[in-house]
Scaffold this active site. Sequence first.
Site, short mmCIF file in Angstrom:
data_model
loop_
_atom_site.label_atom_id
_atom_site.label_comp_id
_atom_site.label_asym_id
_atom_site.label_seq_id
_atom_site.Cartn_x
_atom_site.Cartn_y
_atom_site.Cartn_z
N PHE A 11 0.85 -1.21 0.00
CA PHE A 11 0.00 0.00 0.00
C PHE A 11 0.87 1.24 0.00
O PHE A 11 0.68 2.18 0.75
CB PHE A 11 -0.95 -0.04 1.22
N THR A 96 4.12 -4.82 -4.00
CA THR A 96 5.25 -4.74 -3.05
C THR A 96 6.46 -4.14 -3.77
O THR A 96 6.56 -4.23 -4.99
CB THR A 96 5.60 -6.15 -2.51
N LYS A 125 9.16 -6.39 -9.78
CA LYS A 125 10.00 -7.08 -10.77
C LYS A 125 10.90 -8.17 -10.20
O LYS A 125 11.27 -9.10 -10.90
CB LYS A 125 10.91 -6.04 -11.47
N GLY A 206 6.59 11.64 -7.89
CA GLY A 206 6.28 10.24 -7.58
C GLY A 206 6.71 9.30 -8.70
O GLY A 206 6.24 8.16 -8.76
N GLU A 209 11.73 6.27 -7.62
CA GLU A 209 11.53 5.54 -6.36
C GLU A 209 12.14 6.38 -5.23
O GLU A 209 13.03 7.20 -5.49
CB GLU A 209 12.25 4.19 -6.42
N ASP A 220 16.58 -0.72 -13.29
CA ASP A 220 15.14 -0.83 -13.56
C ASP A 220 14.92 -1.12 -15.06
O ASP A 220 14.15 -2.02 -15.41
CB ASP A 220 14.45 0.48 -13.15
N LYS A 224 13.40 -4.66 -16.64
CA LYS A 224 12.24 -4.66 -17.55
C LYS A 224 12.60 -5.33 -18.88
O LYS A 224 11.81 -6.12 -19.41
CB LYS A 224 11.77 -3.21 -17.79
N1 HSE Z 1 10.49 4.45 -11.17
C1 HSE Z 1 10.21 3.79 -12.40
C2 HSE Z 1 10.24 4.80 -13.56
C3 HSE Z 1 8.98 3.01 -12.36
O1 HSE Z 1 10.87 5.83 -13.38
O2 HSE Z 1 9.69 4.56 -14.64
C4 HSE Z 1 9.16 1.73 -11.59
O3 HSE Z 1 9.54 0.71 -12.44
#
Ligand code: HSE
Length: 343
Positions: A11, A96, A125, A206, A209, A220, A224
Amino acid sequence: MEKVNIVLVGFGRVGRAFFDLLKEKYDYCRERYGLLLELRGIVRKKGTILLSSTQRVLSPSYFATEDLHDLAEWIPAITLSDLLEEFGSGVLVDCTPTNLITGEPGLSVMKMALEKGWHVVTASKGALVLKPEELKNLAKEKKLLIKASGATAAALPTLDIGMYSLAGTEILAIEGILNGTTNYILTRMAEGLTYKKALEEAQEKGIAEPDPSLDVEGWDTAAKMVLIANQVLGTELKLSDVKVSGIQGISHEVIDKAGKLGKILKLFGKCYRQGPDSAWKVEVGLALLDYEHPLARVDGTNKGIIFYTDSMGWVAVTGGKSDPRGAAAALLKDVISIYWHNF
Ligand code: HSE
C-alpha cells in the site's frame, strides 16, 4: 456478471493508486465488461484491512464514504494466508517494492497466492527476474496466470504488443526507453536544470523511487528488458547477463555534446543478437539517437519501445508516462484481461 475477488498486497504509492482507480472504475468495469471487481482486503507490513466479509460487503457507496489512506486500524492478526483462504479464489495484485537481490517480499507473496489458487497481477519485478521458472511452473501446475504489465513499463504496453500484436512474426531486436525517471532527468537537464534538481522533481512527481538508485543506475531498465525478452522471445536471460550503465551524476557537458552532434541522448535498453544462431544480448546505457529514430522524441516521463520484426517491419509504441496512476491502470488492465474473454 462475474464476481472477481481481489486482494491487494502493498500500500505504497502504486498500491494506493490502484485502490483509488478500482473505486473510480468499479461501475465502468461492471457496465463495460460485466465484471464486479470486488476488493476483499489490503495487506501490508503493518497489518491487514479486511474489506469484505459476510457482514461488510464492498460497494461503490462504501468507497464513497471511507478513506482507507488514513485508516489507522490495520489489523496485524489477519494474515494474507487467512484472506486468501477466506475468499477461495481470485486475483492477487502485488504492489510490493522491487528487490532485485532477494525478490522478497514479492516472491513469497506470489508463491502463496499461486499455491492457494489465485491468479497474480504484479507491479514488482524482483521475483520474476530472479525466479521465473519456479513461478511459471507453479502457475502452470495450478492452471493460473501471472500477468506482469505493471512490472514491464506499466502504462506503456510492452508484453501485450510482443505477445499478441506481433504473434507469428520473428522479432529480430527490441529497443526501449523503459524508465520514466531517467528520461525525465535527461529531458529536464537538456532544458537547463541540474542533475540534482531534475532528480528532485522526478521524486516530487512520484516517478522516481524513494531510493532512486535502481532508476538512475539503469537496473530498472535492465530488469524490464530481461522480463520482456524472456516472455516475448522465450529467452532465459538473467540480470547478471546484462551490461548495465546508468546516468547517475551525468554532467551538462555530455548533454551539450549530444546536442552539438545533432543527436538526442537517451537511457536505452537493447536486446539483440548478431544472427539467428547467436545468443541474445541485453545492454543498458546512454545512446545517441538520430532525430529520425522513432523513440527520439519520447520526452519527459514518457517511455517507448520498438520491436524490429521479419514480417511487420518495425513497430513502435510511445507514451505511457510513468506515474502511480499509470502503473495502477496497467494492473487493472491485467486483471480485466484475465477475466474478460472478448479480446
Ligand atoms: N520508477 C520507475 C520509472 C517506475 O521511473 O519509470 C518503476 O519501475
